[in-house]
Design a protein around this motif. Structure first.
Motif, short mmCIF file in Angstrom:
data_model
loop_
_atom_site.label_atom_id
_atom_site.label_comp_id
_atom_site.label_asym_id
_atom_site.label_seq_id
_atom_site.Cartn_x
_atom_site.Cartn_y
_atom_site.Cartn_z
N LEU A 65 -1.92 10.14 8.93
CA LEU A 65 -1.39 9.24 7.89
C LEU A 65 -0.93 7.94 8.54
O LEU A 65 -1.21 6.85 8.04
CB LEU A 65 -0.26 9.91 7.10
N LEU A 98 -1.93 0.07 -1.17
CA LEU A 98 -0.53 -0.40 -1.18
C LEU A 98 -0.45 -1.92 -1.00
O LEU A 98 0.57 -2.53 -1.32
CB LEU A 98 0.27 0.27 -0.06
N LEU A 107 -7.22 8.36 4.26
CA LEU A 107 -5.81 7.94 4.26
C LEU A 107 -5.69 6.43 4.49
O LEU A 107 -4.75 5.80 3.99
CB LEU A 107 -5.01 8.75 5.29
N PRO A 166 -0.84 12.31 1.04
CA PRO A 166 -1.69 12.82 2.11
C PRO A 166 -2.24 14.22 1.85
O PRO A 166 -3.34 14.54 2.31
CB PRO A 166 -0.76 12.81 3.34
N TYR A 182 -2.63 4.36 7.79
CA TYR A 182 -1.78 3.26 7.33
C TYR A 182 -1.88 2.07 8.30
O TYR A 182 -2.04 0.92 7.88
CB TYR A 182 -0.32 3.72 7.18
N VAL A 229 5.71 8.72 1.02
CA VAL A 229 5.20 10.07 0.73
C VAL A 229 6.12 10.74 -0.29
O VAL A 229 5.66 11.37 -1.25
CB VAL A 229 5.12 10.89 2.03
N LYS A 248 3.64 7.52 -3.47
CA LYS A 248 2.76 6.35 -3.33
C LYS A 248 1.71 6.60 -2.27
O LYS A 248 0.66 5.96 -2.26
CB LYS A 248 3.58 5.10 -3.01
N LEU A 249 2.00 7.49 -1.34
CA LEU A 249 0.98 8.02 -0.43
C LEU A 249 0.93 9.54 -0.70
O LEU A 249 1.98 10.19 -0.78
CB LEU A 249 1.35 7.75 1.03
N GLN A 294 -6.22 5.22 0.93
CA GLN A 294 -4.97 5.34 0.14
C GLN A 294 -4.00 4.23 0.53
O GLN A 294 -3.37 3.61 -0.32
CB GLN A 294 -4.27 6.67 0.43
N SER A 295 -3.86 4.00 1.84
CA SER A 295 -2.91 3.00 2.33
C SER A 295 -3.33 1.59 1.92
O SER A 295 -2.49 0.76 1.58
CB SER A 295 -2.79 3.07 3.85
N LEU A 324 7.12 5.47 6.75
CA LEU A 324 6.18 5.99 5.75
C LEU A 324 6.76 7.15 4.94
O LEU A 324 6.27 7.45 3.84
CB LEU A 324 4.86 6.44 6.41
#
Ligand code: NAD
Ligand code: ZN
Length: 348
Positions: free
Chosen positions: A155, A191, A184, A314, A159, A307, A311-312, A187-188, A303
Motif C-alpha cells: 500500500l 486521491l 493499490l 487495500p 501510494y 485506510v 478512502k484507501l 486506488q491511490s 496512510l
C-alpha cells in the motif's frame, strides 16, 4: 516453528526451524498473525534475484509482540504491530534524511532478502524484528489485519508511486501492471483528483478489478498499449504514467506512452544491473522520471487514517487467505495467475 524456505527456482517449502529469539537489546520477537506473498518474492522464486537456499522468505507481515529486548521502550508484549519490509535503524544519516531503505547500519537490508545484513523473513510463525522501537508501528484494534498489513509494503509502495507521479486534478493517468502494487497505485491515484485513469495488463480478472476500482482497462493482448493510450487521449498520451511491473518492456512502454513533459513514476523492481532504456525519446520528450524502492516506514502513519475511513481499501485486492503450510500453492497460483489470484495472505 514452521517457516517458508527457498530451496531453488520455483521451489519454496514448509520447514521446521528454531524459534527466533532476542539477539540485540533493541530487538523484538513478533508472533505473526498474517503474512503475504509479494511480487518481489516472485523475483527470488524465479531465480531473477539471488537468495541462498534455506533463506526464510517474506517481508510483508504483522503480528503480536511476544518478547522485547531490554532497550525497547515504545512497544511492549501483547502490542499488535506492523513493520516495513526494509530494515532500518532510525538513527543513521540516511534514516535521519527519511531514506530508511538506504540505512547504513543494516546495509539496506530487507526481511528475507540478500542485501546487507541477512534477516529471516516473515512467512513464518514468528520473526525477529531489529530496531523494534523504530520499526514497529502499533495498529489500533479496529483495524483488522487485512486492512493494516499492506501498510508495511504494497500500500505504501502503491501510494508512493502515485505521489511521485505528481498527479494534478484533471490529469489523465495510466497504470502499467494490475498486480497488487498496480491496483493499490490506482486506488491511490484517485486521491489526487485525476479526470481519467487507465489500467494496462493482460490478465482479464485483474483488469476487471481495475475497472471496478475506477479505471478504464487497456488489454495488452488487444494491441500496442501505447497506441491504445494515444487513441484514448486524442493522440497526446497520459500526463502521468505509473509503472508497477518491473520489467524492461513495460518500463520502456511507460516512457513511450507518457505525453511530452509528463511524468513516469516507476516502482517495479529491477534486479538486473541495467536494462534497455529509450533514452532519446525520454530526452526529447522532456519527461520527469522518478523511480525507486519505497521508504515504506515513512508512509505507515500518514496512510493509516485513509485506510480507517475507507478512502484507501487495500483489502479489496485479497483473493486468497491460505494456511502458512499452503504457501507453496500460494506462490504457484500467484505466479501463474491461476484461480483468479491477485493477493495471497498466509495465516500461521
Ligand atoms: P505482480 O507480478 O502480480 O504484478 C505485475 C503485473 O504486471 C501482472 O498482473 C502482469 O500481468 C502485469 N504485466 C506484465 N507485463 C506487463 C506489461 N508490459 N504492461 C502492463 N502490465 C504488465 O506483482 P506485484 O506484487 O503487483 O508487484 C509489481 C512490481 O512491484 C514487482 O516488480 C515488485 O517487485 C514491485 N514492488 C516494488 C516495491 C518497491 O519498493 N518499489 C515494493 C513492492 C513491490
Ligand atoms: Zn514486497
Amino acid at each position: 516453528m514452521k517457516a517458508i524456505a527457498f530451496r531453488g527456482v520455483g521451489d519454496v517449502r514448509v520447514e521446521s526451524i528454531p524459534d527466533p529469539r532476542i539477539v540485540e537489546p533493541t530487538d523484538a520477537v513478533v508472533r505473526i498473525t498474517t503474512s503475504a506473498v509479494c511480487g518481489s518474492d516472485l523475483h527470488q522464486y524465479h531465480g531473477r534475484a539471488v537468495v541462498e537456499p534455506g533463506a526464510i522468505m517474506g517481508h510483508e507481515f504483522m503480528g503480536i509482540v511476544e518478547d522485547v529486548g531490554r532497550d525497547v521502550r515504545a512497544i511492549s508484549r501483547g502490542d499488535r504491530v506492523v513493520a516495513p519490509f526494509s530494515i532500518s535503524c532510525g538513527r543513521c544519516e540516511w534514516c535521519l534524511r527519511r531514506l530508511p531503505t538506504q540505512c547504513s547500519t543494516t546495509g539496506r537490508a530487507v526481511f528475507g532478502g540478500r542485501f546487507g545484513k541477512q534477516f529471516p523473513g516473515g512467512q513464518a510463525e514468528r520473526i525477529r524484528v531489529p530496531f523494534a522501537d523504530h520499526m514497529c508501528e502499533r495498529i489500533p484494534a479496529d483495524l483488522g489485519d487485512e486492512r493494516a498489513l499492506f501498510l508495511g509494503d504494497i500500500l505504501s509502495t502503491g501510494y508512493a508511486c502515485a505521489e511521485n507521479g505528481g498527479i494534478r486534478p484533471g490529469d489523465t493517468v495510466a497504470v502499467f501492471g494490475c498486480g497488487p502494487v498496480g491496483l493499490l497505485a490506482l486506488q491511490s491515484a484517485h486521491l489526487f483528483g485525476p479526470a481519467r485513469v487507465f489500467a494496462v495488463d493482460r490478465v482479464d480478472y485483474r483488469l476487471k478489478l481495475a475497472e471496478e476500482l475506477g479505471a478504464t482497462p487497456v488489454d495488452l493482448d488487444r494491441g500496442d498499449p501505447i497506441e491504445q493510450l494515444r487513441a484514448a487521449t486524442a493522440g497526446r498520451g497520459p500526463d502521468v504514467v505509473l509503472e508497477a511491473v518491473g520489467h524492461e518492456i513495460p518500463f520502456a512502454q511507460a516512457i513511450q506512452a507518457v505525453r511530452a513533459g509528463g511524468t513516469v513514476s516507476s516502482v517495479g523492481v529491477y534486479v538486473e544491473a541495467s536494462i534497455g532504456f529509450p533514452a532519446r525519446e525520454a530526452f526529447f520528450k522532456d519527461l520527469t522520471l522518478k523511480m525507486g524502492i519505497c521508504n515504506a516506514r515513512n508512509y505507515i502513519v500518514p496512510l493509516m487514517p485513509l485506510v480507517r475511513v475507507g478512502k484507501l481499501q487495500p483489502a479489496r485486492i485479497i483473493t486468497h487467505t491460505l494456511p502458512l503450510a499452503d504457501a507453496p500453492r500460494g506462490y504457484a497460483i500467484f505466479d501463474r495467475k491461476e484461480d483468479r489470484a491477485i493477493k495471497v495472505l498466509l495465516k500461521p
